[in-house]
Write a protein that holds these residues in place. Structure first.
Motif, short mmCIF file in Angstrom:
data_model
loop_
_atom_site.label_atom_id
_atom_site.label_comp_id
_atom_site.label_asym_id
_atom_site.label_seq_id
_atom_site.Cartn_x
_atom_site.Cartn_y
_atom_site.Cartn_z
N ASN A 133 -4.22 0.82 4.40
CA ASN A 133 -4.75 -0.25 5.25
C ASN A 133 -4.48 -1.61 4.64
N LEU A 134 -3.96 -2.54 5.47
CA LEU A 134 -3.83 -3.93 5.07
C LEU A 134 -5.21 -4.56 5.16
N PRO A 135 -5.75 -5.09 4.06
CA PRO A 135 -7.14 -5.57 4.05
C PRO A 135 -7.42 -6.56 5.18
N GLY A 136 -8.55 -6.35 5.86
CA GLY A 136 -8.98 -7.24 6.92
C GLY A 136 -8.35 -6.96 8.26
N ASN A 137 -7.57 -5.89 8.36
CA ASN A 137 -6.89 -5.57 9.61
C ASN A 137 -7.17 -4.12 9.99
N GLY A 138 -6.81 -3.76 11.24
CA GLY A 138 -7.18 -2.45 11.75
C GLY A 138 -6.07 -1.43 11.77
N CYS A 139 -4.97 -1.71 11.07
CA CYS A 139 -3.85 -0.77 11.05
C CYS A 139 -3.94 0.14 9.83
N VAL A 158 16.18 -8.36 -6.16
CA VAL A 158 15.83 -9.41 -5.22
C VAL A 158 15.03 -8.77 -4.09
N LEU A 159 13.84 -9.29 -3.84
CA LEU A 159 13.00 -8.79 -2.76
C LEU A 159 12.98 -9.82 -1.64
N THR A 160 13.03 -9.34 -0.41
CA THR A 160 12.94 -10.19 0.77
C THR A 160 11.65 -9.88 1.50
N ARG A 161 10.91 -10.92 1.85
CA ARG A 161 9.63 -10.72 2.52
C ARG A 161 9.82 -10.19 3.93
N GLY A 162 8.90 -9.31 4.34
CA GLY A 162 8.93 -8.76 5.68
C GLY A 162 8.12 -9.57 6.65
N TYR A 163 7.40 -8.88 7.57
CA TYR A 163 6.74 -9.55 8.68
C TYR A 163 5.25 -9.23 8.74
N LEU A 164 4.64 -8.98 7.60
CA LEU A 164 3.20 -8.72 7.58
C LEU A 164 2.40 -10.00 7.82
N TYR A 165 1.16 -9.83 8.30
CA TYR A 165 0.25 -10.96 8.43
C TYR A 165 -0.05 -11.57 7.07
N LEU A 166 -0.14 -10.74 6.05
CA LEU A 166 -0.40 -11.18 4.69
C LEU A 166 0.88 -11.07 3.86
N ALA A 167 0.81 -11.51 2.63
CA ALA A 167 1.97 -11.43 1.74
C ALA A 167 2.34 -9.98 1.47
N ASP A 168 3.64 -9.73 1.27
CA ASP A 168 4.08 -8.42 0.81
C ASP A 168 3.53 -8.18 -0.60
N PHE A 222 5.22 -4.87 9.45
CA PHE A 222 5.27 -5.68 10.67
C PHE A 222 3.85 -5.87 11.15
N GLY A 223 3.35 -7.13 11.18
CA GLY A 223 1.96 -7.37 11.56
C GLY A 223 1.03 -6.80 10.51
N CYS A 224 0.29 -5.75 10.88
CA CYS A 224 -0.52 -5.05 9.88
C CYS A 224 -0.06 -3.61 9.70
N GLU A 225 1.09 -3.28 10.29
CA GLU A 225 1.66 -1.94 10.13
C GLU A 225 2.50 -1.90 8.86
N LEU A 226 2.10 -1.04 7.92
CA LEU A 226 2.70 -1.03 6.58
C LEU A 226 3.82 0.00 6.45
N GLY A 227 4.67 -0.24 5.49
CA GLY A 227 5.67 0.72 5.05
C GLY A 227 6.00 0.41 3.60
N GLY A 228 6.69 1.30 2.93
CA GLY A 228 7.02 1.06 1.53
C GLY A 228 8.34 1.67 1.15
N ALA A 229 8.96 1.11 0.13
CA ALA A 229 10.27 1.61 -0.30
C ALA A 229 10.54 1.26 -1.75
#
Length: 251
Positions: A133-139, A158-168, A222-229
């Motif tokens: 869960n991304l803190p403070g969100n419902g995903c 080198v890391l590139t930031r995605g599209y989360l509401y909060l920082a990666d 993306f938003g509050c939907e998480l993934g990892g790699a």
């Protein structure tokens, strides 16, 4: 010990990934081919985010043997399910057999991050962390990937930031003692083997350099939907073209 390994062979070069085809908790696990096989793994994990709604979900690392009569040694710096901190356990796996290690509480910091797995014959290791869960969100989503062994760990990323509401979030796990970690040329930490540095990516990108080989796990989405790699080091040039087919019709 289970018999859940899957062996995939082809007559020509192919790309393969494992896709959890679930509209709620999906993630892609990029399979690394020969680069997934090794004799020593330092397991990286996200160590901050809680499993949401299902607090009993655990962080897990699954070991699969590529050969018979393979002696596996597991060293954990913390208590896990059936393993005490500092305890070394040993088991024997045959080709295709698997063994799973997991934390014994829902505390994010109790996960198997930093566990060292050794084998006398090639193994592959996959990590999975469900309903993160991304803190403070419902995903809530799965965060996982197939790992690379310590002999393919790197010094530059080198890391590139995605599209989360909060920082990666990203995690740097050391494979050797006295590993200095630099972000954009600035020393931020010095850690020993099995220890990790936890960072947040607020900028569009970050350059990571280390004095000894490390593994880097990034949590994005993306938003509050998480993934990892697992992030490949700059020295791993990879492919110039990669095809991806989604298992669902989601954005």
């Amino acid at each position: 010990i289970d018999q859940k390994g899957i062996l995939i062979r082809s007559s020509c070069h192919i790309s393969v990934y494992y896709d959890i085809a679930n509209v709620f908790n999906g993630d892609l696990f990029a399979l690394k081919g020969d680069n997934a096989l090794g004799l020593k793994f330092t397991i990286p994990f996200q160590m901050d985010y809680q499993s949401w709604y299902y607090p009993d979900y655990k962080k897990m690392a699954i070991i699969v043997s590529a050969a018979d009569n393979n002696t596996i040694t597991i060293n954990s710096p913390k208590d896990l399910n059936g393993i005490q901190a500092g305890q070394e356990i040993q088991l024997t796996l045959n080709a295709g057999e698997t063994y799973m290690i997991q934390n014994n509480s829902s505390n994010p910091g109790s996960g198997p991050g930093g566990v060292v797995v050794r084998a006398n014959k090639p193994i592959a290791v996959t990590i999975a962390d469900d309903s993160v869960n991304l803190p403070g969100n419902g995903c809530a989503d799965t965060v996982g990937d197939q790992l690379i062994p310590d002999d393919l760990a790197g010094n530059e990323f080198v890391l590139t930031r995605g599209y989360l509401y909060l920082a990666d979030a990203f995690y740097v796990f050391a494979t050797a003692d006295s590993t200095a970690i630099y972000l954009a040329g600035n020393l931020v930490d010095n850690i020993n083997a099995g220890e990790f540095y936890s960072g947040r990516l607020n900028d569009q990108s970050v350059y990571i350099e280390t004095s000894a080989p490390v593994h880097v796990l990034q949590v994005s989405g993306f938003g509050c939907e998480l993934g990892g790699a697992i992030i490949p080091a700059l020295g791993c040039t990879g492919s110039e073209s990669v095809a991806v087919t989604r298992a669902t019709t989601q954005d």
